[in-house]
Design a protein around this motif. Structure first.
Motif, short mmCIF file in Angstrom:
data_model
loop_
_atom_site.label_atom_id
_atom_site.label_comp_id
_atom_site.label_asym_id
_atom_site.label_seq_id
_atom_site.Cartn_x
_atom_site.Cartn_y
_atom_site.Cartn_z
N SER A 154 109.89 -11.55 31.97
CA SER A 154 110.44 -10.23 31.59
C SER A 154 110.12 -9.10 32.54
O SER A 154 110.90 -8.25 32.67
N ALA A 155 108.78 -9.19 33.15
CA ALA A 155 108.44 -8.41 33.97
C ALA A 155 109.14 -8.28 35.39
O ALA A 155 109.68 -7.42 36.00
N LEU A 156 109.56 -9.51 35.72
CA LEU A 156 110.16 -9.87 37.15
C LEU A 156 111.75 -9.25 36.81
O LEU A 156 112.19 -8.67 37.79
N ILE A 157 112.25 -9.46 35.71
CA ILE A 157 113.41 -9.01 35.22
C ILE A 157 113.69 -7.44 35.31
O ILE A 157 114.50 -6.78 36.18
N LEU A 158 112.32 -6.64 34.98
CA LEU A 158 112.42 -5.19 35.09
C LEU A 158 112.25 -5.04 36.64
O LEU A 158 112.98 -4.05 37.09
N VAL A 159 111.67 -5.58 37.25
CA VAL A 159 111.30 -5.25 38.85
C VAL A 159 112.62 -5.42 39.47
O VAL A 159 113.20 -4.86 40.31
N VAL A 160 113.45 -6.56 39.30
CA VAL A 160 114.83 -6.79 40.04
C VAL A 160 115.62 -5.93 39.47
O VAL A 160 116.47 -5.13 40.33
N VAL A 161 115.88 -5.58 38.20
CA VAL A 161 116.77 -4.69 37.72
C VAL A 161 116.71 -3.37 38.21
O VAL A 161 117.45 -2.58 38.66
N LEU A 162 115.50 -2.76 38.18
CA LEU A 162 115.07 -1.24 38.47
C LEU A 162 114.87 -1.21 39.85
O LEU A 162 115.06 -0.20 40.40
N GLY A 163 114.45 -2.30 40.41
CA GLY A 163 114.36 -2.37 41.91
C GLY A 163 115.49 -1.88 42.75
O GLY A 163 115.35 -1.09 43.77
N LEU A 164 116.52 -2.15 42.48
CA LEU A 164 117.86 -1.81 43.22
C LEU A 164 117.99 -0.61 43.35
O LEU A 164 118.21 0.06 44.47
N PRO A 165 118.06 0.15 42.06
CA PRO A 165 118.27 1.49 42.19
C PRO A 165 117.37 2.06 42.90
O PRO A 165 117.39 3.06 43.95
N LEU A 166 116.16 2.07 42.97
CA LEU A 166 114.99 2.29 43.64
C LEU A 166 114.98 2.30 45.00
O LEU A 166 114.72 3.17 45.89
N VAL A 167 115.48 0.98 45.41
CA VAL A 167 115.44 0.78 46.94
C VAL A 167 116.50 1.50 47.34
O VAL A 167 116.28 2.15 48.55
N ILE A 168 117.54 1.50 46.81
CA ILE A 168 118.67 2.42 47.39
C ILE A 168 118.37 4.02 47.55
O ILE A 168 118.51 4.81 48.59
N LEU A 169 117.51 4.50 46.54
CA LEU A 169 117.15 6.01 46.66
C LEU A 169 116.19 6.02 47.58
O LEU A 169 116.31 7.07 48.34
N VAL A 170 115.35 5.08 47.89
CA VAL A 170 114.27 5.27 48.91
C VAL A 170 114.94 5.47 49.97
O VAL A 170 114.85 6.17 51.05
N LEU A 171 116.01 4.51 50.22
CA LEU A 171 116.76 4.40 51.57
C LEU A 171 117.37 5.65 51.91
O LEU A 171 117.27 6.19 53.07
N ILE A 172 118.09 6.08 50.94
CA ILE A 172 118.91 7.66 51.20
C ILE A 172 117.84 8.53 51.56
O ILE A 172 117.97 9.44 52.39
N LEU A 173 116.81 8.72 50.61
CA LEU A 173 115.74 9.77 50.69
C LEU A 173 115.13 9.51 52.22
O LEU A 173 114.93 10.55 52.96
N ARG A 174 115.00 8.48 52.68
CA ARG A 174 114.37 8.18 54.02
C ARG A 174 115.29 8.70 55.11
O ARG A 174 114.78 9.31 56.03
N GLY A 175 116.55 8.35 54.97
CA GLY A 175 117.51 8.91 55.79
C GLY A 175 117.60 10.33 55.96
O GLY A 175 117.85 10.87 56.98
#
Length: 123
Positions: free
Chosen positions: A1-22
Motif C-alpha cells: 500500500s505504501a509502495l503504491i502511494l510512492v509509485v503513483v504520487l512519485g511520478l508527478p513529483l519527479v516531473i515537477l522537480v525536473l521542471i522546477l530544477r530546469g
C-alpha cells in the motif's frame, strides 16, 4: 500500500522537480533537456510549466475514485464530476497552453467529462 502511494504520487513529483530544477538552472531550452523532458512542458506557457504534473494528479484522483469508490456509485459519480468540474474551471481561467487550439481541446475534453460523469449519475 505504501509502495503504491510512492509509485503513483512519485511520478508527478519527479516531473515537477525536473521542471522546477530546469527553471532554476535555466536549462529548459537546452537541446538535451528539450529532447529528454520537453514533452512534459514545451506546449505550456512559461508561467504554467507545472501544469503537466497537475494533470497527472487529476488522473490519479479519478482513478482513486474509481477504485476505492466502487461500493458507492452515487458518491463516486459526484466526486468524479467535482474533480472534472474543478479541472474545467482551472483550464478555463488559466489557459495554460501556448496554442489556443490546445486550450480549446483540453476545455472540450473537460466539458465532455463533466457531461458524462453527470449523466452517469442521472441514468
Amino acid at each position: 500500500s505504501a509502495l503504491i502511494l510512492v509509485v503513483v504520487l512519485g511520478l508527478p513529483l519527479v516531473i515537477l522537480v525536473l521542471i522546477l530544477r530546469g527553471v532554476r538552472f535555466k536549462t529548459l531550452h537546452e537541446h538535451f533537456t528539450l529532447a529528454r523532458y520537453g514533452i512534459m512542458y514545451k506546449t505550456y506557457r512559461t508561467q504554467y510549466l507545472w501544469w503537466e504534473p497537475l494533470y497527472l494528479l487529476k488522473v490519479i484522483i479519478l482513478v482513486a475514485i474509481q477504485v476505492y469508490g466502487n461500493d458507492q456509485p452515487e458518491v463516486q459519480g459526484f466526486l468524479a464530476m467535482m474533480v472534472c468540474s474543478a479541472a474545467l474551471a482551472a483550464q478555463y481561467f488559466a489557459q495554460p497552453f501556448i496554442r489556443s487550439r490546445l486550450n480549446f481541446l483540453e476545455s472540450a475534453m473537460n466539458v465532455i467529462s463533466v457531461i458524462f460523469t453527470g449523466s452517469g449519475n442521472l441514468f
